[in-house]
Design a protein around this motif. Structure first.
Motif, PDB file in Angstrom:
ATOM      1  N   SER A   3       0.681  -1.328  -0.421  1.00  0.00           N
ATOM      2  CA  SER A   3       0.312  -0.245  -0.290  1.00  0.00           C
ATOM      3  C   SER A   3       0.884   1.078  -0.068  1.00  0.00           C
ATOM      4  O   SER A   3       2.394   0.966   0.189  1.00  0.00           O
ATOM      5  CB  SER A   3      -0.645   0.058   1.166  1.00  0.00           C
ATOM      6  N   LYS A   4       0.034   2.685  -0.411  1.00  0.00           N
ATOM      7  CA  LYS A   4       0.897   3.623  -0.440  1.00  0.00           C
ATOM      8  C   LYS A   4       1.498   3.853   0.703  1.00  0.00           C
ATOM      9  O   LYS A   4       2.683   4.252   1.114  1.00  0.00           O
ATOM     10  CB  LYS A   4       0.592   4.488  -1.071  1.00  0.00           C
ATOM     11  N   LEU A   5       1.040   3.027   2.005  1.00  0.00           N
ATOM     12  CA  LEU A   5       1.528   3.716   3.667  1.00  0.00           C
ATOM     13  C   LEU A   5       2.816   2.385   3.398  1.00  0.00           C
ATOM     14  O   LEU A   5       3.487   3.514   4.560  1.00  0.00           O
ATOM     15  CB  LEU A   5      -0.006   3.897   4.344  1.00  0.00           C
ATOM     16  N   GLU A   6       2.543   2.096   3.515  1.00  0.00           N
ATOM     17  CA  GLU A   6       3.314   0.609   3.615  1.00  0.00           C
ATOM     18  C   GLU A   6       4.624   0.919   3.202  1.00  0.00           C
ATOM     19  O   GLU A   6       6.160   1.577   3.206  1.00  0.00           O
ATOM     20  CB  GLU A   6       3.291  -0.738   2.860  1.00  0.00           C
ATOM     21  N   GLU A   7       4.551   1.786   1.822  1.00  0.00           N
ATOM     22  CA  GLU A   7       5.994   2.457   0.756  1.00  0.00           C
ATOM     23  C   GLU A   7       6.274   3.331   2.045  1.00  0.00           C
ATOM     24  O   GLU A   7       7.998   3.651   2.215  1.00  0.00           O
ATOM     25  CB  GLU A   7       5.234   2.873  -0.456  1.00  0.00           C
ATOM     26  N   LEU A   8       5.532   4.410   1.899  1.00  0.00           N
ATOM     27  CA  LEU A   8       6.076   5.461   2.913  1.00  0.00           C
ATOM     28  C   LEU A   8       6.579   5.047   3.855  1.00  0.00           C
ATOM     29  O   LEU A   8       7.955   6.011   4.634  1.00  0.00           O
ATOM     30  CB  LEU A   8       4.944   6.567   3.196  1.00  0.00           C
ATOM     31  N   LYS A   9       6.462   4.175   5.191  1.00  0.00           N
ATOM     32  CA  LYS A   9       6.890   3.560   6.069  1.00  0.00           C
ATOM     33  C   LYS A   9       8.610   3.140   5.709  1.00  0.00           C
ATOM     34  O   LYS A   9       8.890   3.731   6.654  1.00  0.00           O
ATOM     35  CB  LYS A   9       6.156   2.610   6.497  1.00  0.00           C
ATOM     36  N   LEU A  10       8.814   2.642   4.596  1.00  0.00           N
ATOM     37  CA  LEU A  10       9.446   1.538   4.649  1.00  0.00           C
ATOM     38  C   LEU A  10      10.635   2.587   3.796  1.00  0.00           C
ATOM     39  O   LEU A  10      12.049   2.451   4.331  1.00  0.00           O
ATOM     40  CB  LEU A  10       9.694   0.311   2.592  1.00  0.00           C
ATOM     41  N   ILE A  11       9.673   3.696   3.272  1.00  0.00           N
ATOM     42  CA  ILE A  11      10.859   4.875   2.482  1.00  0.00           C
ATOM     43  C   ILE A  11      11.598   5.703   4.076  1.00  0.00           C
ATOM     44  O   ILE A  11      12.679   5.860   3.762  1.00  0.00           O
ATOM     45  CB  ILE A  11      10.526   5.406   1.442  1.00  0.00           C
ATOM     46  N   THR A  12      10.740   6.112   4.726  1.00  0.00           N
ATOM     47  CA  THR A  12      10.853   6.788   5.740  1.00  0.00           C
ATOM     48  C   THR A  12      11.883   5.710   6.358  1.00  0.00           C
ATOM     49  O   THR A  12      13.149   6.439   6.903  1.00  0.00           O
ATOM     50  CB  THR A  12       9.948   6.794   7.110  1.00  0.00           C
ATOM     51  N   LEU A  13      11.847   4.883   6.759  1.00  0.00           N
ATOM     52  CA  LEU A  13      12.953   3.925   7.280  1.00  0.00           C
ATOM     53  C   LEU A  13      14.347   3.951   6.748  1.00  0.00           C
ATOM     54  O   LEU A  13      15.571   4.063   7.187  1.00  0.00           O
ATOM     55  CB  LEU A  13      12.354   2.494   7.652  1.00  0.00           C
ATOM     56  N   CYS A  14      14.301   3.606   5.697  1.00  0.00           N
ATOM     57  CA  CYS A  14      15.794   4.454   4.545  1.00  0.00           C
ATOM     58  C   CYS A  14      16.278   5.564   4.701  1.00  0.00           C
ATOM     59  O   CYS A  14      17.035   5.563   4.452  1.00  0.00           O
ATOM     60  CB  CYS A  14      15.080   3.697   3.438  1.00  0.00           C
ATOM     61  N   VAL A  15      15.117   6.540   4.493  1.00  0.00           N
ATOM     62  CA  VAL A  15      15.950   8.195   4.700  1.00  0.00           C
ATOM     63  C   VAL A  15      16.434   8.196   5.635  1.00  0.00           C
ATOM     64  O   VAL A  15      17.317   9.203   6.188  1.00  0.00           O
ATOM     65  CB  VAL A  15      14.566   8.713   4.158  1.00  0.00           C
ATOM     66  N   THR A  16      15.478   7.769   7.077  1.00  0.00           N
ATOM     67  CA  THR A  16      15.852   8.293   7.866  1.00  0.00           C
ATOM     68  C   THR A  16      16.466   7.469   9.577  1.00  0.00           C
ATOM     69  O   THR A  16      18.132   7.975  10.100  1.00  0.00           O
ATOM     70  CB  THR A  16      14.214   8.861   9.206  1.00  0.00           C
ATOM     71  N   PHE A  23      15.095  -1.025   2.433  1.00  0.00           N
ATOM     72  CA  PHE A  23      15.039  -0.828   1.090  1.00  0.00           C
ATOM     73  C   PHE A  23      15.087  -2.191   0.004  1.00  0.00           C
ATOM     74  O   PHE A  23      14.671  -2.584  -0.896  1.00  0.00           O
ATOM     75  CB  PHE A  23      16.158  -0.124   0.441  1.00  0.00           C
ATOM     76  N   ALA A  24      15.608  -3.465   0.955  1.00  0.00           N
ATOM     77  CA  ALA A  24      15.666  -5.050   0.931  1.00  0.00           C
ATOM     78  C   ALA A  24      14.003  -4.827   0.429  1.00  0.00           C
ATOM     79  O   ALA A  24      13.813  -5.413  -0.832  1.00  0.00           O
ATOM     80  CB  ALA A  24      16.571  -5.821   1.680  1.00  0.00           C
ATOM     81  N   ARG A  25      13.247  -4.611   0.796  1.00  0.00           N
ATOM     82  CA  ARG A  25      11.685  -4.973   0.496  1.00  0.00           C
ATOM     83  C   ARG A  25      11.567  -4.452  -0.420  1.00  0.00           C
ATOM     84  O   ARG A  25      10.314  -4.849  -0.503  1.00  0.00           O
ATOM     85  CB  ARG A  25      11.010  -4.928   2.143  1.00  0.00           C
TER      86      ARG A  25
END
Length: 183
Positions: A3-16, A23-25
């Motif tokens: 979902s878009k929310l899951e994507e944003l959560k993963l991206i936030t983890l990558c960036v922060t 990112f592997a996910r």
């Protein structure tokens, strides 16, 4: 699909947190579809597909901070892949043409009808410009709406529709010519 929310959560983890597992996910989720898209863009060149996919994910990771979240991550990723493909095609020699692709197809030829249909489609796809092929692949193979294709290619909506229409005409003409030549 995430979902878009899951994507944003993963991206936030990558960036922060520089979370490589997050990112592997994302890579695991989008790699198969992206590889298929690139493979079709490159007309079945597996080595080039792998190179472009690898460059796409490297660029995506290094540029992740610039992802604004306006579109889906997948759309942004496909845009990077399209740009990488375009860059690769600019660097290639003009000898990489339809005939060399047709030779590749014919080397594994069988007599059955499904091969003939695949061959006709390959010939038709090879007759398209890079932009037309990209739009056809995104619209028909990837089942992307016109608005998403606009975001991926950076072209205006009317231009995308024109390319799609021209591509269909070219493909039909190529298939008809090929069939007439073989009969």
């Amino acid at each position: 699909m995430l979902s878009k929310l899951e994507e944003l959560k993963l991206i936030t983890l990558c960036v922060t947190l520089d979370d490589h597992r997050a990112f592997a996910r994302l890579v695991d989720e989008y790699s198969p579809g992206l590889h298929g898209f690139i493979y079709n863009l490159t007309l079945g060149d597996a080595a080039l597909t792998d190179d472009i996919a690898q460059e796409t994910f490297l660029k995506a990771y290094s540029e992740l901070r610039s992802f604004r979240g306006v579109s889906r991550f997948r759309t942004w990723l496909y845009r990077i892949a399209f740009n990488e493909f375009t860059d690769q095609m600019r660097r290639r020699t003009p000898t990489d043409d339809i005939a060399s692709y047709a030779d590749k197809i014919e080397s594994g030829a069988t007599a059955d009808r499904s091969w003939q249909l695949s061959h006709d489609l390959a010939e038709a796809m090879a007759s398209l410009s890079e932009t037309e092929r990209t739009i056809v692949l995104l619209f028909y193979y990837e089942d992307r709406p016109i608005k998403e294709i606009v975001k991926i290619t950076g072209l205006a909506e009317g231009t995308v529709k024109s390319h799609l229409s021209r591509a269909k005409t070219k493909m039909a003409k190529t298939i008809n010519e090929y069939r007439n030549d073989t009969e």
